[in-house]
Design a protein around this motif. Sequence first.
Motif, mmCIF file in Angstrom:
data_model
loop_
_atom_site.group_PDB
_atom_site.id
_atom_site.type_symbol
_atom_site.label_atom_id
_atom_site.label_comp_id
_atom_site.label_asym_id
_atom_site.label_seq_id
_atom_site.Cartn_x
_atom_site.Cartn_y
_atom_site.Cartn_z
ATOM 1 N N GLN A 26 -5.883 8.947 -6.667
ATOM 2 C CA GLN A 26 -5.298 10.214 -6.209
ATOM 3 C C GLN A 26 -6.391 11.164 -5.741
ATOM 4 O O GLN A 26 -6.262 11.814 -4.706
ATOM 5 N N ARG B 287 -1.025 14.258 -0.779
ATOM 6 C CA ARG B 287 -0.765 14.882 -2.084
ATOM 7 C C ARG B 287 -0.934 16.399 -2.021
ATOM 8 O O ARG B 287 -0.273 17.140 -2.729
ATOM 9 N N ASP C 230 5.805 9.418 -11.141
ATOM 10 C CA ASP C 230 5.117 10.267 -10.173
ATOM 11 C C ASP C 230 5.065 11.706 -10.703
ATOM 12 O O ASP C 230 6.100 12.330 -10.957
ATOM 13 N N ASP D 67 7.401 4.298 -3.369
ATOM 14 C CA ASP D 67 6.488 5.416 -3.125
ATOM 15 C C ASP D 67 6.876 6.164 -1.845
ATOM 16 O O ASP D 67 6.775 7.391 -1.772
#
Length: 608
Positions: A452, A46, A330, A294
Amino acid sequence: MATRIPQEFIDEVTSKTNIVDVISKYVQLKKSGKNLFGLCPFHEERTPSFSVAEDKQIFHCFSCGRGGNVYKFIMEMENKTFPEAVIEVAQMGNISVPDQYEARNEQYQNSDSQTLLKMYSDAAKLYSHILMKTENGTPALKYLRNRDLEDDLIQTFGIGYAPNNNNLLLQFFKDRDISEEILRKSGLFAENQEGELFDRFRDRVMIPITDESGNIIAFSGRILDKEASTAKYLNSPETEIFNKGKTLFNLNNAKREIREKGNVILFEGFMDVISAYKAGVTNGVASMGTSLTDQQLYVLSRLTNKINVCYDGDDPGVEATYRALTQLTDERFNYGVISIPDKKDPDEYIRSEGPEKFQSLTNNGVQTPIAFILNYFKRNYNLNNEHDQLEFLNQSLQEIVKLQSPVEIDMYVGKVADEMHVSKDAINKELDSLRRQQEIQKPANNYKDVQQKTLEKTTSSVRQKYGRLEKSERFLLYWAINYPEIRINLKGNGFRFVHQNYQRIFDSLLSYVEQQDLNEEEINISDFMNLLTDDDKNLLAELEMMNMPEEYTDQEIDDYINNVKNSSLEDQLEEIQEQLKKAAMVGDNQLQLQLTQKLIDVRRILSN
């Protein structure tokens, strides 16, 4: 027969290539300090930890540890050998490659994956030949030309035709001695009740599906006879080289345009992508299923942060668009919708209205998701009916409350107020009430947020901690690479690193310097890397990306050398201390005295 690529040609390619230009074809890079950063193409993350040093022409991922020069990047990214990577980089830079250097790999290679890639490449060539050069392909070629697909576009996408023959492709590969095991693994064949293989694709227009590097890994076959009872499209099954959840149709062709335009257009079908490409809209892709996975989203996130959905304009297409928007949550992306007017699909719209109008639609007709969703809701209600009005209001508020921008909220509250002929104040009060309800119902921790944060923590905290010895070796090797006087000093004194990986790089450095006659010159890190193993390239890239001062001091170099030389004494010290503990536990006083004296002697040597 291909000949070995000479060093002179490699040097020419290296001197004319900027690693940033090459990596930018795969990763969206942004300047931060003197280097550029982006999301690593080799693992999911990320927070960007993939760094490119333009001044040194190297890359390094601080998370997964991969690093190297431009050739290493292409080798890792596209599963190529070093000579193949040199040729690939040369072609990217429009550098003429002599014919004798071309990597012609006529024979199937040993690994199953390489064999399958070669099989799919050969199958595509065979299907293309049948379409373009044989009488069997005439009906399929006529079908494609009726859809305004000219020969150059057919060749761009490698489209071919599989004739109505059970054993054409099977015999083609049997003649090339491909084993029964590989034939079954390939996905190119099905089997009957007796277990006999036959061609999976028959009487279909064949559209090759490629990976991000342009290797053909699967096919989608479209039936010619619309009245046939069989499926309109037949796709390859998953194999060692084809994972539909990771693959995006046309990504290889679209990458450059996606980066330049700053967005990607998601189409519903492969033919829509091809038709759009023909119309000059070349940043389009299609997924292998109804929604993006994803893994596919991660691939796109390296190229852009904007996804525009362009599905068919008919009722099923509108429903599919709504489903896609509910699944595209997302937060790395901004989303838009391109609605095709008059219930047409993209191909129909292009053929009836022309390429220019379609280009204008994709550039200027992008709706926000909320605008599309409100129109979608409105289709289902009679706003002259009070019950339907309240239902429409309730559904609309559920979407508006998700918005963050006060300007957007005010805009869409105004639109709903106009639709229902009520005041904005009244709707805002309903919105405030809904917010309070959601705050009460909100759980203490959002699981997705926790996930996350955990991922970011994991990928950002992997910097290894080194002891005094290894720190000394790392810094010493860094200075030896970048300053000739340090490596001359180490070589002259017969210095040896304790850890073999550092010694291996140092030995390679001395060999490189001797071959290049560079004792008084700066090392070209990118060129030097070509001599190293993959692991040593990773380590060298990591060392070169360290945040180091511009100059060293003689004292710190002496300290590093002493730390390395005394490492064996420190090991002895630890061992004696461990033995002392054991002697104390068993009450052996005489052994404790002996060990204590040893300890004093070793410490004296270390202090000196």
